[in-house]
Enzyme design. Structure first.
Site, PDB file in Angstrom:
ATOM      1  N   ASP A 250      30.797  27.217   2.235  1.00  0.00           N
ATOM      2  CA  ASP A 250      30.392  26.943   3.622  1.00  0.00           C
ATOM      3  C   ASP A 250      31.365  25.980   4.295  1.00  0.00           C
ATOM      4  O   ASP A 250      31.741  26.158   5.459  1.00  0.00           O
ATOM      5  CB  ASP A 250      28.978  26.349   3.659  1.00  0.00           C
ATOM      6  CG  ASP A 250      27.910  27.390   3.401  1.00  0.00           C
ATOM      7  OD1 ASP A 250      28.225  28.590   3.439  1.00  0.00           O
ATOM      8  OD2 ASP A 250      26.752  27.004   3.146  1.00  0.00           O
TER       9      ASP A 250
ATOM     10  N   GLU B  41      20.592  27.342   6.802  1.00  0.00           N
ATOM     11  CA  GLU B  41      21.751  27.086   7.643  1.00  0.00           C
ATOM     12  C   GLU B  41      22.996  27.010   6.763  1.00  0.00           C
ATOM     13  O   GLU B  41      22.915  26.703   5.579  1.00  0.00           O
ATOM     14  CB  GLU B  41      21.599  25.769   8.426  1.00  0.00           C
ATOM     15  CG  GLU B  41      20.415  25.736   9.392  1.00  0.00           C
ATOM     16  CD  GLU B  41      20.650  26.544  10.656  1.00  0.00           C
ATOM     17  OE1 GLU B  41      21.745  27.096  10.825  1.00  0.00           O
ATOM     18  OE2 GLU B  41      19.720  26.616  11.480  1.00  0.00           O
ATOM     19  N   CYS B  42      24.155  27.252   7.380  1.00  0.00           N
ATOM     20  CA  CYS B  42      25.408  27.253   6.623  1.00  0.00           C
ATOM     21  C   CYS B  42      26.121  25.918   6.668  1.00  0.00           C
ATOM     22  O   CYS B  42      27.169  25.754   6.056  1.00  0.00           O
ATOM     23  CB  CYS B  42      26.343  28.341   7.151  1.00  0.00           C
ATOM     24  SG  CYS B  42      26.894  28.046   8.846  1.00  0.00           S
ATOM     25  N   GLY B  43      25.573  24.944   7.364  1.00  0.00           N
ATOM     26  CA  GLY B  43      26.218  23.642   7.467  1.00  0.00           C
ATOM     27  C   GLY B  43      26.725  23.335   8.856  1.00  0.00           C
ATOM     28  O   GLY B  43      26.881  22.175   9.228  1.00  0.00           O
TER      29      GLY B  43
END
Length: 303
Positions: A152, A261-263
């Site tokens: 990520d 979430e991916c960050g």
């Protein structure tokens, strides 16, 4: 400025921490009262009007998009606003090409550029690579499985921070909505991303998935062909699957993982937290090693 300052009343869109990669961004400062006032007003405004205000109010305004359905609606609205006022500053797009997007997503990007030829698109890829093969060679095979947090960071977080720095982004429009669930269900329309130093605006935060689809159909907005195959939220091919009837809109993202979430949209990216934990473990290991050396020295001296 630390996170406590942001939450307690003085919010700046420039992160002054020495580790920030966006320290040179233009400065936008909002007091908490100002931020609360904006959000209270925006709650009663139509999305198009929110965009009108944001275009006037925020310098260096960009739209960050993965060409999801909501982002495409925002893009269409911005195109209409530009037609209304052709001398106003246009809003450019930022697209993170992780190198693991579906072919359908790349096809959509091409169709969107043909539909909105006057919109400038900035594409950012993982640092130092241009293909999936190069990514695997440099960062590791199936990094998204072996080190998902590192993936990520490498494929999404770092390229976005690089985009913010190079483009001098001060404020950014997103396609997030409360109806997508997870950590998004209570998000404000305007918020401060203190970690990355930008004002983040979610103009369609109050919309439902059905409202988005109706707008797309009514205005003939191009969209990802995967939506007609059961996908409602489309990301990388290795972490996206169709959504079953009755499931949440983003249920097909990272299915089976404790992850939503991916960050990019976290207050503090999970990889940043991972680095902190790693650093702490390294400190503990170093302290243990130092203690061991002292104990060995004392043993030798006693002998």
């Amino acid at each position: 400025m630390d996170q406590q300052d942001v939450e307690s009343g003085y919010a700046s869109a420039t992160d002054s921490s020495p580790s920030s990669s966006v320290a040179s961004l233009p400065r936008i400062t909002l007091t908490k009262a100002h931020l609360d006032h904006l959000n209270a007003q925006f709650e009663n405004m139509e999305a198009m009007d929110i965009l009108r205000v944001c275009k006037v109010m925020f310098p260096n305004l960009y739209q960050s998009t993965a060409f999801g359905l909501t982002g495409l609606v925002t893009l269409d609205m911005l195109s209409k606003l530009q037609t209304e006022s052709p001398t106003s500053s246009p809003v450019d797009l930022i697209f993170l090409d992780t190198l693991y997007h579906f072919q359908e997503t790349h096809d959509l990007v091409a169709r969107t550029q043909a539909r909105y030829p006057n919109v400038r698109l900035h594409i950012y890829k993982p640092y130092g690579v241009s293909t999936t093969e190069e990514f695997a060679a440099r960062y590791g095979e199936k990094l998204y499985e072996t080190e998902s947090e590192l993936y990520d960071w490498t494929a999404k977080v770092e390229p976005l921070q690089r985009a913010y720095e190079e483009l001098k982004v001060a404020a950014v429009l997103t396609g997030r909505r409360r109806s997508q669930g997870g950590s998004r269900d209570k998000m404000p329309i305007v918020e401060v991303d203190g970690e990355r130093g930008v004002i983040k605006i979610n103009p369609l935060a109050r919309w439902t998935f059905q409202q988005v689809r109706e707008y797309v159909a009514q205005h003939d907005v191009p969209y990802n062909a995967l939506l007609d195959r059961g996908y409602k939220s489309v990301g990388d091919w290795h972490s996206t699957s169709p959504v079953a009837e009755g499931e949440d809109e983003r249920a097909g993202r990272w299915k089976g993982q404790q992850k939503t979430e991916c960050g990019i949209h976290n207050k503090k990216s999970r990889y940043a937290q991972y680095l902190q934990e790693l650093a702490q473990k390294e400190k503990l290991a170093a302290a243990a090693e130092a203690l061991n050396v002292v104990q060995q020295s004392e043993t030798v001296s006693a002998a």
